[in-house]
Motif scaffolding. Structure first.
Motif, mmCIF file in Angstrom:
data_model
loop_
_atom_site.group_PDB
_atom_site.id
_atom_site.type_symbol
_atom_site.label_atom_id
_atom_site.label_comp_id
_atom_site.label_asym_id
_atom_site.label_seq_id
_atom_site.Cartn_x
_atom_site.Cartn_y
_atom_site.Cartn_z
ATOM 1 N N TRP A 296 -23.728 -23.119 32.124
ATOM 2 C CA TRP A 296 -22.278 -22.942 32.042
ATOM 3 C C TRP A 296 -21.730 -23.683 30.832
ATOM 4 O O TRP A 296 -20.657 -23.375 30.335
ATOM 5 C CB TRP A 296 -21.598 -23.493 33.294
ATOM 6 C CG TRP A 296 -21.922 -22.746 34.547
ATOM 7 C CD1 TRP A 296 -22.695 -23.176 35.583
ATOM 8 C CD2 TRP A 296 -21.473 -21.434 34.915
ATOM 9 N NE1 TRP A 296 -22.761 -22.210 36.560
ATOM 10 C CE2 TRP A 296 -22.018 -21.133 36.178
ATOM 11 C CE3 TRP A 296 -20.677 -20.480 34.284
ATOM 12 C CZ2 TRP A 296 -21.786 -19.927 36.821
ATOM 13 C CZ3 TRP A 296 -20.442 -19.282 34.937
ATOM 14 C CH2 TRP A 296 -20.992 -19.020 36.189
ATOM 15 N N HIS A 297 -22.469 -24.690 30.361
ATOM 16 C CA HIS A 297 -22.005 -25.533 29.271
ATOM 17 C C HIS A 297 -22.463 -24.997 27.918
ATOM 18 O O HIS A 297 -23.517 -24.367 27.810
ATOM 19 C CB HIS A 297 -22.496 -26.969 29.466
ATOM 20 C CG HIS A 297 -22.034 -27.559 30.757
ATOM 21 N ND1 HIS A 297 -20.745 -27.990 30.956
ATOM 22 C CD2 HIS A 297 -22.679 -27.762 31.931
ATOM 23 C CE1 HIS A 297 -20.612 -28.437 32.186
ATOM 24 N NE2 HIS A 297 -21.772 -28.309 32.801
ATOM 25 N N HIS A 298 -21.692 -25.295 26.902
ATOM 26 C CA HIS A 298 -22.042 -24.896 25.540
ATOM 27 C C HIS A 298 -23.283 -25.657 25.082
ATOM 28 O O HIS A 298 -23.433 -26.838 25.371
ATOM 29 C CB HIS A 298 -20.865 -25.190 24.600
ATOM 30 C CG HIS A 298 -21.173 -24.911 23.171
ATOM 31 N ND1 HIS A 298 -21.242 -23.630 22.670
ATOM 32 C CD2 HIS A 298 -21.466 -25.749 22.151
ATOM 33 C CE1 HIS A 298 -21.556 -23.695 21.391
ATOM 34 N NE2 HIS A 298 -21.695 -24.969 21.052
ATOM 35 N N PHE A 299 -24.177 -24.973 24.381
ATOM 36 C CA PHE A 299 -25.356 -25.632 23.820
ATOM 37 C C PHE A 299 -25.676 -25.006 22.466
ATOM 38 O O PHE A 299 -25.336 -23.859 22.205
ATOM 39 C CB PHE A 299 -26.563 -25.541 24.770
ATOM 40 C CG PHE A 299 -26.952 -24.140 25.159
ATOM 41 C CD1 PHE A 299 -27.858 -23.403 24.406
ATOM 42 C CD2 PHE A 299 -26.407 -23.544 26.288
ATOM 43 C CE1 PHE A 299 -28.217 -22.112 24.768
ATOM 44 C CE2 PHE A 299 -26.755 -22.247 26.669
ATOM 45 C CZ PHE A 299 -27.666 -21.531 25.898
ATOM 46 N N GLU A 300 -26.300 -25.791 21.621
ATOM 47 C CA GLU A 300 -26.643 -25.333 20.278
ATOM 48 C C GLU A 300 -27.947 -24.540 20.258
ATOM 49 O O GLU A 300 -28.064 -23.532 19.590
ATOM 50 C CB GLU A 300 -26.744 -26.525 19.312
ATOM 51 C CG GLU A 300 -25.432 -27.263 19.110
ATOM 52 C CD GLU A 300 -24.352 -26.413 18.462
ATOM 53 O OE1 GLU A 300 -24.684 -25.586 17.593
ATOM 54 O OE2 GLU A 300 -23.177 -26.560 18.851
ATOM 55 N N LYS B 168 -28.123 -20.551 35.402
ATOM 56 C CA LYS B 168 -26.823 -21.183 35.658
ATOM 57 C C LYS B 168 -26.254 -20.834 37.034
ATOM 58 O O LYS B 168 -25.410 -21.554 37.547
ATOM 59 C CB LYS B 168 -25.816 -20.826 34.559
ATOM 60 C CG LYS B 168 -25.280 -19.417 34.596
ATOM 61 C CD LYS B 168 -24.296 -19.188 33.471
ATOM 62 C CE LYS B 168 -23.653 -17.826 33.548
ATOM 63 N NZ LYS B 168 -22.727 -17.594 32.423
ATOM 64 N N THR C 260 -11.393 -28.072 19.234
ATOM 65 C CA THR C 260 -12.784 -27.765 18.891
ATOM 66 C C THR C 260 -12.910 -26.730 17.789
ATOM 67 O O THR C 260 -13.868 -26.749 17.027
ATOM 68 C CB THR C 260 -13.556 -27.262 20.125
ATOM 69 O OG1 THR C 260 -12.881 -26.111 20.662
ATOM 70 C CG2 THR C 260 -13.649 -28.346 21.193
ATOM 71 N N LYS C 261 -11.948 -25.811 17.735
ATOM 72 C CA LYS C 261 -12.065 -24.740 16.745
ATOM 73 C C LYS C 261 -10.698 -24.135 16.460
ATOM 74 O O LYS C 261 -9.893 -23.969 17.370
ATOM 75 C CB LYS C 261 -13.016 -23.656 17.274
ATOM 76 C CG LYS C 261 -13.274 -22.527 16.295
ATOM 77 C CD LYS C 261 -14.434 -21.649 16.706
ATOM 78 C CE LYS C 261 -14.169 -20.877 17.971
ATOM 79 N NZ LYS C 261 -15.205 -19.871 18.279
ATOM 80 N N GLN D 132 -10.862 -28.512 24.083
ATOM 81 C CA GLN D 132 -11.737 -28.838 25.209
ATOM 82 C C GLN D 132 -10.937 -29.649 26.215
ATOM 83 O O GLN D 132 -10.487 -30.745 25.909
ATOM 84 C CB GLN D 132 -12.964 -29.611 24.751
ATOM 85 C CG GLN D 132 -13.910 -29.900 25.898
ATOM 86 C CD GLN D 132 -15.227 -30.494 25.445
ATOM 87 O OE1 GLN D 132 -15.723 -30.186 24.373
ATOM 88 N NE2 GLN D 132 -15.780 -31.362 26.265
ATOM 89 N N GLY E 268 -17.420 -28.913 28.891
ATOM 90 C CA GLY E 268 -17.875 -27.536 28.759
ATOM 91 C C GLY E 268 -16.799 -26.486 28.906
ATOM 92 O O GLY E 268 -17.095 -25.297 28.917
ATOM 93 N N GLU F 199 -13.083 -24.909 27.495
ATOM 94 C CA GLU F 199 -12.061 -24.881 26.452
ATOM 95 C C GLU F 199 -10.949 -23.927 26.853
ATOM 96 O O GLU F 199 -11.185 -22.941 27.548
ATOM 97 C CB GLU F 199 -12.666 -24.404 25.129
ATOM 98 C CG GLU F 199 -13.715 -25.332 24.576
ATOM 99 C CD GLU F 199 -14.338 -24.793 23.294
ATOM 100 O OE1 GLU F 199 -14.208 -23.582 23.014
ATOM 101 O OE2 GLU F 199 -14.947 -25.587 22.565
#
Length: 196
Positions: A62-66, A97, A122-123, A132, A136, A138
């Motif tokens: 569920w969380h953002h990851f690179e 998830k 964040t963007k 955010q 996780g 936004e």
């Protein structure tokens, strides 16, 4: 298509026996930029299809990851929900998830419209800024909600990395979207920022 029931009868029988929503255990067999192959505990042994299960990047967390390797590692034990039998690639499509608490639902259960929150920008996008508001999660501050006075671009009033205060103006559970306003925060005027 990699092969039909006649070519791989044991694999087809196993994949057809799986039920939507069933949780399957296995071991991460390989990590690719687009997802993870999982060797399922009950899957048939086969030299061509060692994984049998596949988790796409969107179903990892569920969380953002690179990078996918930020979420799992080869050899890690996992439990995944069965989503569908991919007859083209002869694999079980899985969700990692699905077995984790959904931060959006927890947020929506505890935060109401009108609540004031602090968060980091964040963007920036042409029509607003993402902030955010929880781990996780936004929300979008639309351009018209960034300041009391009209601005042409988000960078007129905020930059990525800025900590700002916002008010929650909408929570859409179905589309998993949070809308925010900086303009409606009591005591702030959202004045244009001075150049650095």
């Amino acid at each position: 298509m990699l092969g039909g029931p006649a070519e791989y009868p044991e694999l087809w029988a196993f994949l057809e026996s799986l039920r939507l929503g069933e949780f399957l255990s296995g071991t991460v067999a390989a990590i690719e930029p687009f997802g993870v192959f999982v060797a399922l505990d009950d899957g048939p042994a086969h030299p061509v299809f060692p994984g049998v299960g596949f988790v796409s990047g969107a179903e990892l967390s569920w969380h953002h990851f690179e990078a996918v390797s930020d979420v799992v590692r080869v050899g890690q034990r996992v439990s995944c929900e069965f989503l569908q039998f991919d007859t083209w690639n002869l694999e079980a499509r899985l969700s990692l998830k699905a077995g984790q608490p959904d931060p959006f639902q927890a947020f929506a259960d505890t935060v109401t419209v009108g609540r004031t929150l602090s968060g980091q920008v964040t963007k920036l996008i042409p029509f607003g800024a993402f902030v955010q508001v929880a781990d996780g999660l936004e929300g979008l501050v639309h351009l018209r909600e960034l300041a009391w006075t009209p601005v042409e671009t988000p960078s007129d009033v905020v930059r990525a990395g800025d900590e700002i205060t916002v008010v929650v103006t909408g929570i859409d559970r179905e589309r998993r979207r949070i809308t925010l306003s900086r303009r409606r925060v009591t005591g702030t005027r959202g004045r244009p920022r001075s150049p650095r």
